[in-house]
Design a protein around this motif. Sequence first.
Motif, short mmCIF file in Angstrom:
data_model
loop_
_atom_site.label_atom_id
_atom_site.label_comp_id
_atom_site.label_asym_id
_atom_site.label_seq_id
_atom_site.Cartn_x
_atom_site.Cartn_y
_atom_site.Cartn_z
N PRO A 158 8.40 -16.08 -10.15
CA PRO A 158 7.23 -15.78 -9.30
C PRO A 158 7.70 -15.40 -7.90
O PRO A 158 8.73 -15.88 -7.43
N ALA A 159 6.95 -14.52 -7.24
CA ALA A 159 7.33 -14.07 -5.91
C ALA A 159 6.10 -13.96 -5.02
O ALA A 159 5.08 -13.38 -5.43
N ASP A 160 6.19 -14.50 -3.82
CA ASP A 160 5.17 -14.26 -2.80
C ASP A 160 5.58 -13.00 -2.08
O ASP A 160 6.66 -12.92 -1.51
N GLN A 201 -0.94 -9.05 1.01
CA GLN A 201 -0.45 -10.24 0.32
C GLN A 201 -0.74 -10.03 -1.15
O GLN A 201 -1.83 -9.60 -1.52
N THR A 230 3.21 -10.76 10.33
CA THR A 230 2.21 -11.81 10.33
C THR A 230 1.74 -12.04 11.74
O THR A 230 2.12 -11.36 12.66
N GLN A 271 -0.95 -11.25 -5.15
CA GLN A 271 -1.15 -12.34 -6.10
C GLN A 271 -0.57 -11.89 -7.42
O GLN A 271 -0.66 -10.71 -7.78
N ASN A 272 0.02 -12.82 -8.17
CA ASN A 272 0.50 -12.54 -9.51
C ASN A 272 1.65 -11.52 -9.52
O ASN A 272 1.73 -10.68 -10.41
N TRP A 273 2.50 -11.54 -8.51
CA TRP A 273 3.68 -10.68 -8.48
C TRP A 273 4.89 -11.51 -8.87
O TRP A 273 4.90 -12.73 -8.73
N SER A 328 4.68 -9.73 0.57
CA SER A 328 3.88 -9.21 1.66
C SER A 328 4.63 -8.04 2.27
O SER A 328 5.83 -8.13 2.49
#
Length: 157
Positions: free
Chosen positions: A152-154, A47, A31, A49-51, A156
Amino acid sequence: MSPFARSFAPRACALLLLLLAGCAAPSLQGTGGTPSRLQGDASHPGQAQNWVRTELYFATGPADDLKKGVDEAGWRAFLDREISTRFASGLSVFDIYGQWQDQGAPAPERLRSKVVVLLHESNAANDAKIEQIRSAWKAATGDLSVLRVTQPADVSF
């Protein structure tokens, strides 16, 4: 100063210095304007989304009898054949000890186990792959269950 205070003060100062050093450490997440080397393709998004993070728990045999159950070579063959082919972009495997107590059983079973961690897009195709993996393990071992945990997972890279 009490003997306790004399022995505690140096430790507290050392701990404070370690904590402050951690605050100044550079980020390892890519980052701050420096993109990760892996970014730029669909399987390694900057990044996501929806992982989700899915954990699958596989009992491989009794904890106290290494001769029973699935040995390491058998596990590796299953991993290569059933899991890696469906999630080729990556996964993690952990050896764990687990317990399971069937309803009405006098004591829990103590089990050697494997946890597979998958980070993937949340969609019907991936859900189907996971259910195929679970079914394949149950068919191969006679186990009644493969625990699945999905959150849910963020993500990167």
